[in-house]
Design a protein around this motif. Structure first.
Motif, PDB file in Angstrom:
ATOM      1  N   GLY A  30      19.065  66.468  25.165  1.00 21.35           N
ATOM      2  CA  GLY A  30      18.745  66.382  26.597  1.00 21.35           C
ATOM      3  C   GLY A  30      18.311  65.009  27.060  1.00 21.35           C
ATOM      4  O   GLY A  30      18.697  64.554  28.137  1.00 21.35           O
ATOM      5  N   PHE A 156      23.300  73.797  29.087  1.00 16.43           N
ATOM      6  CA  PHE A 156      22.534  74.869  29.743  1.00 16.43           C
ATOM      7  C   PHE A 156      21.936  74.411  31.070  1.00 16.43           C
ATOM      8  O   PHE A 156      21.071  75.085  31.622  1.00 16.43           O
ATOM      9  N   ALA A 161      16.750  76.300  34.629  1.00 16.48           N
ATOM     10  CA  ALA A 161      15.724  76.164  33.576  1.00 16.48           C
ATOM     11  C   ALA A 161      14.687  75.104  33.952  1.00 16.48           C
ATOM     12  O   ALA A 161      13.470  75.341  33.865  1.00 16.48           O
ATOM     13  N   THR A 163      13.897  73.947  36.865  1.00 16.22           N
ATOM     14  CA  THR A 163      13.109  74.415  38.016  1.00 16.22           C
ATOM     15  C   THR A 163      12.040  75.405  37.564  1.00 16.22           C
ATOM     16  O   THR A 163      10.878  75.322  37.980  1.00 16.22           O
ATOM     17  N   SER A 185      11.958  60.252  35.859  1.00 17.22           N
ATOM     18  CA  SER A 185      13.240  59.583  35.623  1.00 17.22           C
ATOM     19  C   SER A 185      14.118  59.817  36.863  1.00 17.22           C
ATOM     20  O   SER A 185      13.795  60.652  37.715  1.00 17.22           O
TER      21      SER A 185
HETATM   22  C1  LIG Z   1      16.264  67.040  34.979  1.00 16.05           C
HETATM   23  C2  LIG Z   1      16.718  68.212  34.123  1.00 16.05           C
HETATM   24  C3  LIG Z   1      15.580  68.632  33.206  1.00 16.05           C
HETATM   25  C4  LIG Z   1      17.070  69.382  35.055  1.00 16.05           C
HETATM   26  O1  LIG Z   1      17.328  70.522  34.230  1.00 16.05           O
HETATM   27  P1  LIG Z   1      18.165  71.801  34.748  1.00 16.05           P
HETATM   28  O2  LIG Z   1      17.849  72.909  33.800  1.00 16.05           O
HETATM   29  O3  LIG Z   1      19.583  71.455  34.932  1.00 16.05           O
HETATM   30  O4  LIG Z   1      17.483  72.066  36.156  1.00 16.05           O
HETATM   31  P2  LIG Z   1      17.875  73.191  37.240  1.00 16.05           P
HETATM   32  O5  LIG Z   1      19.034  73.987  36.774  1.00 16.05           O
HETATM   33  O6  LIG Z   1      16.639  73.915  37.582  1.00 16.05           O
HETATM   34  O7  LIG Z   1      18.238  72.306  38.488  1.00 16.05           O
HETATM   35  C5  LIG Z   1      19.258  71.336  38.424  1.00 16.05           C
HETATM   36  C6  LIG Z   1      20.310  71.632  39.463  1.00 16.05           C
HETATM   37  O8  LIG Z   1      20.909  72.894  39.212  1.00 16.05           O
HETATM   38  C7  LIG Z   1      20.878  73.669  40.407  1.00 16.05           C
HETATM   39  N1  LIG Z   1      20.698  75.059  39.998  1.00 16.05           N
HETATM   40  C8  LIG Z   1      19.524  75.653  39.720  1.00 16.05           C
HETATM   41  N2  LIG Z   1      19.756  76.940  39.394  1.00 16.05           N
HETATM   42  C9  LIG Z   1      21.098  77.117  39.459  1.00 16.05           C
HETATM   43  C10 LIG Z   1      21.936  78.225  39.221  1.00 16.05           C
HETATM   44  N3  LIG Z   1      21.450  79.418  38.837  1.00 16.05           N
HETATM   45  N4  LIG Z   1      23.263  78.036  39.373  1.00 16.05           N
HETATM   46  C11 LIG Z   1      23.752  76.825  39.721  1.00 16.05           C
HETATM   47  N5  LIG Z   1      23.005  75.759  39.967  1.00 16.05           N
HETATM   48  C12 LIG Z   1      21.695  75.907  39.832  1.00 16.05           C
HETATM   49  C13 LIG Z   1      19.726  73.137  41.182  1.00 16.05           C
HETATM   50  O9  LIG Z   1      19.864  73.412  42.561  1.00 16.05           O
HETATM   51  C14 LIG Z   1      19.799  71.698  40.873  1.00 16.05           C
HETATM   52  O10 LIG Z   1      20.808  71.129  41.656  1.00 16.05           O
HETATM   53  P3  LIG Z   1      20.664  69.715  42.303  1.00 16.05           P
HETATM   54  O11 LIG Z   1      20.372  68.761  41.166  1.00 16.05           O
HETATM   55  O12 LIG Z   1      21.994  69.519  42.935  1.00 16.05           O
HETATM   56  O13 LIG Z   1      19.525  69.833  43.271  1.00 16.05           O
HETATM   57  C15 LIG Z   1      17.982  67.866  33.293  1.00 16.05           C
HETATM   58  O14 LIG Z   1      18.944  67.323  34.158  1.00 16.05           O
HETATM   59  C16 LIG Z   1      17.747  66.889  32.159  1.00 16.05           C
HETATM   60  O15 LIG Z   1      17.440  67.303  31.042  1.00 16.05           O
HETATM   61  N6  LIG Z   1      17.905  65.570  32.413  1.00 16.05           N
HETATM   62  C17 LIG Z   1      17.700  64.527  31.386  1.00 16.05           C
HETATM   63  C18 LIG Z   1      16.246  64.376  31.004  1.00 16.05           C
HETATM   64  C19 LIG Z   1      15.413  63.954  32.200  1.00 16.05           C
HETATM   65  O16 LIG Z   1      15.746  63.016  32.917  1.00 16.05           O
HETATM   66  N7  LIG Z   1      14.278  64.662  32.383  1.00 16.05           N
HETATM   67  C20 LIG Z   1      13.320  64.383  33.444  1.00 16.05           C
HETATM   68  C21 LIG Z   1      12.235  63.511  32.915  1.00 16.05           C
HETATM   69  S1  LIG Z   1      11.081  63.098  34.182  1.00 16.05           S
END
Ligand SMILES: CC(C)(COP(=O)(O)OP(=O)(O)OC[C@H]1O[C@@H](n2cnc3c(N)ncnc32)[C@H](O)[C@@H]1OP(=O)(O)O)[C@@H](O)C(=O)NCCC(=O)NCCS
Length: 339
Positions: A30, A156, A161, A163, A185
């Motif tokens: 990740g 995944f 997740a 959120t 980030s």
């Molecule tokens: C940031 C991170 C943790 C988000 O994880 P994620 O599990 O994809 O988060 P979510 O699914 O809750 O939300 C991400 C997107 O999916 C969307 N989403 C949430 N539930 C959804 C669902 N059931 N179906 C489709 N899309 C969905 C959200 O609206 C959001 O969309 P957006 O980015 O267009 O606003 C991930 O991108 C990651 O690991 N990034 C690299 C590490 C990083 O930078 N971490 C943050 C450190 S501060």
């Protein structure tokens, strides 16, 4: 962010030491999308074993300090109920981190014990994160829960997740009437903004003489006291070479009902900081009206806030307050009579 039906394949729970290997996999898959990971560990693909060994060590240390950290994970039924996302929360800011140097001694003279890292970047990152935490969040003291790490395995993502993990922290903060803070980030920032976190300002991480640099954002989610206050700070002009005036006005807000309300309750402007390159910082937070009205003393959040203005000796604190309207007038200045 759209509203999605909960993904019933996902479940949230506190991690145990039995999850350590799966957590390391989440981190290894990740975090490469977070630029800071490549910055610190540019040789991780060449030395994956070193990278994994020290990731395991890092998360083992979090798990061994349950009084300080909560490691919350999301598991997925389509992944044998193993972790697919992780978060590490600092739930006890006043307690010091008890951990190793993760293979990179603070003293550059000492031997680095891992090959996947750039030790100069690693140390710079550590120092700047600590400075940024101090600069942006020290005013909240123990009235905060801090999100140190958040990642979802790429396969995944976009299933909610990340959120759900953030909402866990917001919920906990709300129960304890404290705020939530994070140094974000670029990918994290988008998610936190959707959850009504507000941007306090950005800062760079860069080694002198290098072109490569990182940008991160300090973000807060205000606490949701039953009685909150809107505090607006206007940093007024210099009225004499030795005196400046800061006007603070505040008004109560309606009762906050959940972790998503209460954004933009406080505007703050800073004009000077020695530890950031950003000159246009603004942030939001809320304090309880009660705290302001009853604790306008040296230990109040207001005074702690004012002490952020490092370049202005505070000679006069609360000069006037009106409890009816909730308006304050603060005058601070350089010592009158000159220097
Ligand atoms: C940031 C991170 C943790 C988000 O994880 P994620 O599990 O994809 O988060 P979510 O699914 O809750 O939300 C991400 C997107 O999916 C969307 N989403 C949430 N539930 C959804 C669902 N059931 N179906 C489709 N899309 C969905 C959200 O609206 C959001 O969309 P957006 O980015 O267009 O606003 C991930 O991108 C990651 O690991 N990034 C690299 C590490 C990083 O930078 N971490 C943050 C450190 S501060």
């Amino acid at each position: 962010m759209g509203e999605f039906p909960p993904d019933t394949r996902l479940a949230l729970r506190t991690a145990t030491s039995a999850d350590l290997e799966d957590i390391a996999t989440v981190a290894q898959e990740g975090f490469p999308d977070d630029p800071e990971f490549n910055y610190r560990f540019p040789y991780r693909e060449k030395y994956p074993d070193d990278n994994r060994k020290w990731i395991l060590q890092e998360y083992r240390e979090y798990l061994e300090q349950p009084d300080k950290y909560e490691v919350i994970i999301i598991t997925a039924s389509d992944n044998d109920d193993k972790a697919v996302a992780l978060s590490v929360w600092d739930i006890s800011i006043s307690k010091a981190h008890r951990g190793s140097d993760l293979g990179i001694p603070d003293n550059p003279e000492e031997q680095c014990r891992r090959r996947d890292a750039n030790p100069i970047h690693f140390r710079k990152f550590k120092d700047r994160m600590n400075e940024a935490f101090e600069l942006y969040f020290s005013e909240y003291g123990t009235d905060q829960i801090h999100l140190w790490l958040l990642a979802t395995r790429p396969a995944f993502r976009r299933r909610g997740a990340g959120t759900r993990l953030c909402r866990w922290g917001l919920e906990r903060a709300s129960q304890n009437s404290i705020c939530t803070t994070v140094l974000a980030s670029p990918m994290g920032k988008c998610l936190y903004e959707e959850l009504s976190f507000t941007d306090c300002g950005s800062f760079d991480i860069q080694v002198e003489g290098e072109a490569e640099k990182l940008q991160l954002w300090a973000m807060t989610h205000p606490k949701t006291d039953s009685v909150a206050a809107v505090v607006q700070v206007e940093y007024s002009s210099i009225i004499s070479p030795y005196q400046r005036t800061i006007h603070i006005s505040m008004a109560s807000t309606p009762q906050a009902t959940d972790g998503r309300t209460g954004s933009k309750t406080r505007q703050r402007q800073k004009t000077h900081s020695t530890t950031t390159t950003d000159t246009s910082q603004s942030s939001t937070a809320s304090y309880s009206l009660d705290k302001y009205l009853n604790k306008a003393n040296d230990r109040s959040p207001l005074t702690r806030y004012l002490s952020d203005f490092e370049d202005i000796p505070i000679t006069e604190r609360l000069s006037q307050s009106d409890q009816q309207t909730g308006r304050f007038h603060i005058t601070d200045g350089y010592p009158r009579g000159g220097q």
